[in-house]
Design a protein around this motif. Structure first.
Motif, PDB file in Angstrom:
ATOM      1  N   THR A  47       0.924  -1.156  -0.073  1.00  0.00           N
ATOM      2  CA  THR A  47      -0.043  -0.060   0.170  1.00  0.00           C
ATOM      3  C   THR A  47       0.890   1.163   0.070  1.00  0.00           C
ATOM      4  N   ALA A  48       0.479   2.238  -0.696  1.00  0.00           N
ATOM      5  CA  ALA A  48       1.056   3.512  -0.674  1.00  0.00           C
ATOM      6  C   ALA A  48       0.289   4.631  -0.836  1.00  0.00           C
ATOM      7  N   MET A  49       0.389   5.870  -0.517  1.00  0.00           N
ATOM      8  CA  MET A  49      -0.414   7.154  -0.658  1.00  0.00           C
ATOM      9  C   MET A  49       0.532   8.277  -0.911  1.00  0.00           C
ATOM     10  N   PHE A  50       0.223   8.914  -1.988  1.00  0.00           N
ATOM     11  CA  PHE A  50       0.874  10.299  -2.294  1.00  0.00           C
ATOM     12  C   PHE A  50      -0.024  11.505  -2.391  1.00  0.00           C
ATOM     13  N   GLY A  51       0.125  12.452  -1.893  1.00  0.00           N
ATOM     14  CA  GLY A  51      -0.583  13.672  -1.984  1.00  0.00           C
ATOM     15  C   GLY A  51      -1.202  14.143  -1.096  1.00  0.00           C
ATOM     16  N   LYS A  52      -2.421  14.653  -0.917  1.00  0.00           N
ATOM     17  CA  LYS A  52      -3.343  15.135  -0.013  1.00  0.00           C
ATOM     18  C   LYS A  52      -4.033  14.317   0.887  1.00  0.00           C
ATOM     19  N   LEU A  53      -3.827  14.213   2.346  1.00  0.00           N
ATOM     20  CA  LEU A  53      -4.530  13.422   3.056  1.00  0.00           C
ATOM     21  C   LEU A  53      -5.703  14.562   3.880  1.00  0.00           C
ATOM     22  N   HIS A  54      -4.974  15.351   4.474  1.00  0.00           N
ATOM     23  CA  HIS A  54      -5.921  16.520   4.947  1.00  0.00           C
ATOM     24  C   HIS A  54      -6.485  16.090   6.424  1.00  0.00           C
TER      25      HIS A  54
ATOM     26  N   ASN B 146       6.678  24.446  -4.848  1.00  0.00           N
ATOM     27  CA  ASN B 146       7.703  24.052  -3.938  1.00  0.00           C
ATOM     28  C   ASN B 146       7.058  23.407  -2.598  1.00  0.00           C
ATOM     29  N   PRO B 147       6.316  22.609  -2.786  1.00  0.00           N
ATOM     30  CA  PRO B 147       5.564  22.284  -1.442  1.00  0.00           C
ATOM     31  C   PRO B 147       6.407  21.383  -0.380  1.00  0.00           C
ATOM     32  N   GLU B 148       6.105  21.349   0.679  1.00  0.00           N
ATOM     33  CA  GLU B 148       6.603  20.378   1.910  1.00  0.00           C
ATOM     34  C   GLU B 148       5.796  19.155   1.866  1.00  0.00           C
ATOM     35  N   PHE B 149       6.403  18.297   2.260  1.00  0.00           N
ATOM     36  CA  PHE B 149       5.669  16.920   2.299  1.00  0.00           C
ATOM     37  C   PHE B 149       6.049  16.108   3.697  1.00  0.00           C
ATOM     38  N   ILE B 150       5.130  15.277   4.392  1.00  0.00           N
ATOM     39  CA  ILE B 150       5.231  14.602   5.420  1.00  0.00           C
ATOM     40  C   ILE B 150       5.552  13.346   4.881  1.00  0.00           C
TER      41      ILE B 150
ATOM     42  N   ILE C 126       9.919  19.844  -1.831  1.00  0.00           N
ATOM     43  CA  ILE C 126      10.633  19.156  -3.101  1.00  0.00           C
ATOM     44  C   ILE C 126      10.133  20.388  -3.984  1.00  0.00           C
ATOM     45  N   THR C 127      11.225  20.727  -4.758  1.00  0.00           N
ATOM     46  CA  THR C 127      10.880  21.800  -5.675  1.00  0.00           C
ATOM     47  C   THR C 127      10.089  21.578  -6.993  1.00  0.00           C
ATOM     48  N   GLY C 128       9.341  22.470  -7.290  1.00  0.00           N
ATOM     49  CA  GLY C 128       8.286  22.076  -8.427  1.00  0.00           C
ATOM     50  C   GLY C 128       7.136  22.473  -8.156  1.00  0.00           C
ATOM     51  N   TYR C 129       6.065  21.739  -9.058  1.00  0.00           N
ATOM     52  CA  TYR C 129       4.630  22.196  -9.158  1.00  0.00           C
ATOM     53  C   TYR C 129       3.833  20.788  -8.418  1.00  0.00           C
ATOM     54  N   VAL C 130       2.838  21.123  -7.416  1.00  0.00           N
ATOM     55  CA  VAL C 130       2.698  20.208  -6.671  1.00  0.00           C
ATOM     56  C   VAL C 130       1.943  18.896  -7.392  1.00  0.00           C
ATOM     57  N   THR C 131       1.381  19.284  -8.366  1.00  0.00           N
ATOM     58  CA  THR C 131       0.522  18.291  -9.496  1.00  0.00           C
ATOM     59  C   THR C 131       1.282  17.342 -10.126  1.00  0.00           C
TER      60      THR C 131
ATOM     61  N   MET D 102       7.149  30.734  -4.524  1.00  0.00           N
ATOM     62  CA  MET D 102       7.583  30.710  -5.784  1.00  0.00           C
ATOM     63  C   MET D 102       9.182  31.005  -6.024  1.00  0.00           C
ATOM     64  N   THR D 103       9.841  30.593  -6.706  1.00  0.00           N
ATOM     65  CA  THR D 103      10.991  31.044  -7.113  1.00  0.00           C
ATOM     66  C   THR D 103      11.081  32.362  -7.816  1.00  0.00           C
TER      67      THR D 103
END
Length: 561
Positions: free
Chosen positions: A141-148, A170-174, A182-187, A294-295
């Motif tokens: 099992t794996a999960m990536f993205g928004k849990l909230h 450039n979002p943060e991830f848990i 991680i640098t970039g666009y979240v989608t 944003m950069t």
């Protein structure tokens, strides 16, 4: 993509086995053959269990998927799931708000039983979730993205989730190993993480459950450069109910704070600079949109497009009528909202292409849905929460090669409550008796005669709070919808869904609908009993909410959205 702080995907080591042949070569060969055949049989058995990929976006209105309606945009990749499988036209949620919807999906229980009634509360991790059961049954099992949820998910071998709502840029991830940026666009990043796990992180001898969860198109709708350059040039058709006056509805519709003209923020939502508002003497609440993440290059590209929009507004605002301002705000809303969906569609295409290229499609169930619907100007609104159609109804598309007939449309009444039991049945795992949904497998396999649901139940709790949508519960059949608003009002609304699909005419007090109203009230009470909801629980959650709600409205905005 630039990963920092942690080793995201540790290599998986496969145990080395040494086979020692006895002196009798024939016997050794027989033992070797039996062993090899046994291992192969076990591997085939595991591989025959379908993989499950659950794709969920956040606040994705069905009106913004071209398989449902192509007036606003084209979503060719999401549409592929419908073309290769089934599209549901009567799918809905039990509680139209982010975290509670996710809790219902994971537990297969209504909000009043899983305890996650609103975005302010923590998820009770003593709840048994379907990923835990699949994991126990041998699924990776794996999960990536928004849990909230505000806490880490149970039942996942690997996860990387956004804190709270997360950021577009450039979002943060848990993660299990600590937080990282991680640098970039979240989608794009969410998809990169997903594909990386499929390629390098998973045990390819096991079936898998993969939850691929997008932040977009959640407010404040910050598109990627490629798409804001495209969509800010577009003009979109106006909804026919954009200027709804709520004349036949109760006070609940009139008092809600999600009107595009009155409640949509020019800075946070329409991306106007604060200096523009200051120069025009406009005093409104200012919120950070996340542009500060944003950069320099990203911000320069943004300003090159949105700067002229600001200048044009500064020039035209003094002569705008309320109607003209409503239309301007609606167009700006659609440009940014739909542009974020374009990124989702592009990345869904990347995932589907990967499955095809790696020969995974044939044995993989792919689901696309949203945590609820969303208002795209209908009734003059944005956001969700109400049991009215645009927020109550959610997109649902499922493909399962060799099981679901391609291009199938299903109009039975299904809910997010049903996902847990559906996935467990697909995996051959017995669902706990206290789950409250129904497996969709009979519908997926074309066995409609085994489906007997004729009504669904809804309950919304988060009031008083952001957007001021009053507490209500209700029942919907294919023909009618009955809603009861309670707490600080006592109001009933009844809609004829066939004659009045836009839900403009409350006929609860219409003598012609007297018998229907009585019948729907009886059926509603029966569903309340069936799902173990009650007035006692209503009062319990009111008291719990009031005791817990100690933060100011502005402080919990990130959670209440």
């Amino acid at each position: 993509m630039n990963f920092t702080s942690i080793n995201l995907f540790p290599s998986f080591k496969i145990k080395n086995y040494s086979i020692f042949a006895p002196k009798n070569g024939i016997l050794g060969a027989v033992i070797l053959c039996i062993t090899a055949c046994s291992v192969q049989k076990n591997q085939v058995t595991e591989k025959q269990k379908p993989n499950i990929i659950f794709i969920m976006s956040d606040d994705h209105a069905y009106q913004a998927i071209s398989a449902y309606d192509n007036k606003l945009m084209q979503t060719p990749n999401i549409d592929r799931i419908a073309h290769e499988g089934m599209i549901f036209t009567n799918a809905s949620v039990t509680n139209s708000i982010c975290s509670p919807s996710r809790a219902v999906i994971l537990t297969g229980k209504h909000s009043h039983l899983n305890g996650k009634i609103d975005n302010l509360s923590k998820f009770d991790t003593s709840n048994v979730t379907f990923p835990q059961l699949l994991q126990k049954a041998g699924y990776q099992t794996a999960m990536f993205g928004k849990l909230h949820f505000g806490n880490n998910p149970k039942g996942f071998d690997e996860f990387m989730i956004l804190p709270d709502q997360g950021d577009y840029y450039n979002p943060e991830f848990i993660t299990k190993k600590g937080d990282t940026t991680i640098t970039g666009y979240v989608t794009d990043i969410t998809t990169d993480l997903t594909l990386n796990w499929l390629e390098k992180g998973r045990d390819k001898t096991k079936p898998f459950l993969l939850m691929y969860l997008h932040k977009a198109p959640h407010r404040p709708w910050l598109p990627k450069e490629k798409y804001f350059k495209e969509f800010t040039k577009k003009t979109f058709p106006l909804p026919e109910t954009l200027f709804d006056d709520y004349s036949t509805r109760s006070s609940a519709a009139k008092s809600a704070e999600m009107n595009i003209l009155k409640d949509m923020l020019l800075t946070y939502d329409n991306k106007l600079e604060g200096s523009v508002l200051d120069s025009l003497g406009i005093n409104e609440r200012r919120l950070s949109t996340g542009l500060n993440r944003m950069t320099k290059a990203e911000r320069a590209a943004w300003d090159a497009v949105y700067g002229p929009i600001n200048e044009e507004f500064l020039k035209n605002y003094p002569k705008m009528s309320p109607k003209e301002l409503t239309i301007w705000k609606y167009q700006r809303y659609m440009q940014d909202y739909l542009a974020t969906i374009a990124s989702v569609d592009e990345n869904v295409g990347r995932l589907l292409d990967y499955l095809d290229d790696k020969k995974l499609s044939e044995n993989t169930v792919v689901v696309y849905t949203s945590d609820q619907g969303f208002y795209l100007g209908e009734h003059g609104w944005f956001d969700k929460r109400f049991m009215y159609n645009e927020s109550f109804r959610t997109p649902l598309l499922i493909k399962w090669p060799n099981k679901i007939a391609p291009g199938t449309t299903e109009d039975e009444m299904v809910q997010n409550l049903d996902f847990a039991q559906t996935f467990l049945e697909i995996a051959g795992v017995k669902a706990p008796n206290d789950m409250q949904g129904k497996s969709l497998v009979p519908l997926l396999l074309g066995k409609k005669e085994k489906w007997d649901r004729d009504a669904i139940y809804y309950h919304y709790y988060e009031y008083p709070a952001e957007h001021a949508v009053k507490r209500h519960y209700g029942i919907a059949t294919k023909k009618y919808k009955l809603i009861h608003f309670y707490y600080d009002i006592d109001a009933w609304e009844l809609y004829d869904r066939e004659k009045d699909p836009n839900e403009l005419h409350n006929v609860y007090d219409d003598p012609a609908y007297k018998d229907i109203a009585a019948s729907m009230k009886t059926k509603l009470q029966e569903l309340r009993v069936k799902y173990k909801d009650s007035e006692t629980l209503d009062n319990y959650y009111i008291q719990l909410y009031n005791n817990r709600k100690t933060v100011k409205k502005s402080d919990h905005k990130e959670y209440s959205e």
